[in-house]
Design a protein around this motif. Sequence first.
Motif, mmCIF file in Angstrom:
data_model
loop_
_atom_site.group_PDB
_atom_site.id
_atom_site.type_symbol
_atom_site.label_atom_id
_atom_site.label_comp_id
_atom_site.label_asym_id
_atom_site.label_seq_id
_atom_site.Cartn_x
_atom_site.Cartn_y
_atom_site.Cartn_z
ATOM 1 N N GLY A 128 0.778 -1.236 -0.217
ATOM 2 C CA GLY A 128 -0.002 -0.302 -0.181
ATOM 3 C C GLY A 128 0.788 1.217 0.799
ATOM 4 N N GLU A 129 0.331 2.483 -0.466
ATOM 5 C CA GLU A 129 0.892 3.469 -0.867
ATOM 6 C C GLU A 129 1.105 4.317 0.655
ATOM 7 N N GLU A 130 1.975 5.431 1.008
ATOM 8 C CA GLU A 130 2.290 5.507 2.555
ATOM 9 C C GLU A 130 1.476 6.659 3.071
ATOM 10 N N GLY A 131 0.792 6.992 3.256
ATOM 11 C CA GLY A 131 0.057 8.291 3.960
ATOM 12 C C GLY A 131 0.822 9.199 3.952
ATOM 13 N N GLN A 132 -0.088 10.293 3.119
ATOM 14 C CA GLN A 132 1.104 11.678 3.667
ATOM 15 C C GLN A 132 1.015 12.577 4.889
ATOM 16 N N GLU A 133 1.951 12.853 5.764
ATOM 17 C CA GLU A 133 2.675 13.319 6.689
ATOM 18 C C GLU A 133 3.029 14.592 6.647
ATOM 19 N N ARG A 134 2.732 15.060 8.039
ATOM 20 C CA ARG A 134 3.233 16.559 7.367
ATOM 21 C C ARG A 134 3.054 17.123 8.782
ATOM 22 N N TRP A 135 3.873 18.204 9.521
ATOM 23 C CA TRP A 135 3.540 19.606 10.422
ATOM 24 C C TRP A 135 3.031 20.657 10.365
ATOM 25 N N VAL A 136 2.450 20.677 10.538
ATOM 26 C CA VAL A 136 1.211 22.093 10.337
ATOM 27 C C VAL A 136 1.346 22.887 11.700
ATOM 28 N N THR A 137 1.423 24.154 11.736
ATOM 29 C CA THR A 137 0.771 25.520 12.326
ATOM 30 C C THR A 137 -0.595 25.406 12.296
ATOM 31 N N LEU A 138 -1.530 25.477 13.396
ATOM 32 C CA LEU A 138 -2.606 26.105 12.927
ATOM 33 C C LEU A 138 -2.963 27.739 13.853
ATOM 34 N N GLU A 139 -3.162 28.676 13.260
ATOM 35 C CA GLU A 139 -3.483 29.679 13.927
ATOM 36 C C GLU A 139 -5.005 30.220 13.694
ATOM 37 N N LEU A 140 -5.420 30.570 14.865
ATOM 38 C CA LEU A 140 -6.919 30.570 15.186
ATOM 39 C C LEU A 140 -7.119 32.307 14.612
ATOM 40 N N LYS A 141 -7.498 33.355 13.901
ATOM 41 C CA LYS A 141 -7.773 34.548 13.883
ATOM 42 C C LYS A 141 -9.152 34.449 14.109
#
Length: 445
Positions: A143-156
């Motif tokens: 199976g293909e590997e799922g995408q992985e990443r670090w993301v920053t959430l910013e609330l306005k």
Amino acid sequence: MFVDKAKIFVKGGNGGDGLVAFRRELYVPEGGPAGGDGGKGGSVIFRVDEGLRTLMDFRYQKHFKATRGEKGKNKTQHGANAEDMIVRVPPGTIVVDDDTGELVADLTRHDQQVVIAKGGRGGRGNTRFKSPANTAPAIAENGEEGQERWVTLELKVMADVGLVGFPSVGKSTLLSVVSGAQPKIGAYHFTTLTPNLGVVNLGEERSFVMADLPGLIEGAHTGIGLGHEFLRHVERTRIIVHVVDMSGMEGRDPFDDWLKINDELKLYNVKLVDRPQIVAANKMDMPDSEENLAEFREQMNEMHPDMLIMPISSLTRQGVQELLYRVGDVLDSLPDQIEIEEKAQKEAAEEGIIYRFEAGDDRSFTISRDNEVYVVESESIEKLMRRTQFNSYDAVVRFGRILRGLGVDAELRKRGAKDGSIIRIGKFEFEFFEGGSDSYLFEET
């Protein structure tokens, strides 16, 4: 506690592996391939929930991983697809890729959703590799590997009206008077450390949301003081109500205060200069306020003759109702949503899921030397390797055939690769045999 920024890790589920299987039924001699495909891995999807107001939940949970797809089954049965992981976020959340700084999504509407980490595709079973030349293939894909990443959430903060001004000019008091909000009020600077929201009801089904935003100081656009923690919220407001202390009790000049705050807004985001603004000349119940207001009007007429100035007193409620009705009239004349032009997510669909980050079709590669090892670098080839089941002889032969078709073998020979040379692709190393199609020896490093 108000939390308006968070860094989290997201990973889509891996696809299920394909299966190598053959029909084994009575009275069916030499049954053909019967291995099914693996199921698709689940994606991590952010969905807007208007019931949320902070990013508090992400303070305690920072890893979100979707489940992997089910493996393929016998009798050409497809493995089950994994369910997507739904992560709820408050309206006004911006998602930024932590590595590249790319804006991934700008989530503003209730139930709007976007795929942040896409699940991997399921691997193909050996049924999919059947051909006239090979009627019983023993090949299947991982199976293909799922995408992985670090993301920053910013609330306005999503508010119609934003109250701005120096600390202790009366913003919190004004909000408490005109709405049911109960912000902290004190006779010292920076009483308000986080945004407070209140709903202002004008009657006749007219209402709007007002935000009391933390006070500004000079240099805020560079992050001094509360800096960016304040300014990011101003961008979401449709109208700016600039609260100015007309009493001058702290020895500050009202017009100079107005200039400094507007300079900070402009330096942070030049588009804020064009945002509709009303000046709330506050503390008119104090001595010297009338004289200061007259001087303020004279100075403002020279620079911005069209600027609307409303004298009020949050304490005695003088002029407050007139201010609110004028704000309501201006809001009625504006679009429902302001344009957020800063790298905004213009591709967001009105409904449905946005699928992004599709793998490209680029088959290019580069070859370099690491001492005696030839290093082949290619995103597409490394992706192919991750999907190849190297414990299968047929799969190894197929992989070698694909490399030759891409021109990798020919380029390696040009670079001087001989029988027994070590080739590295990703985390695998193998021996290279000139002209060989079935002599690749793979070993994970």
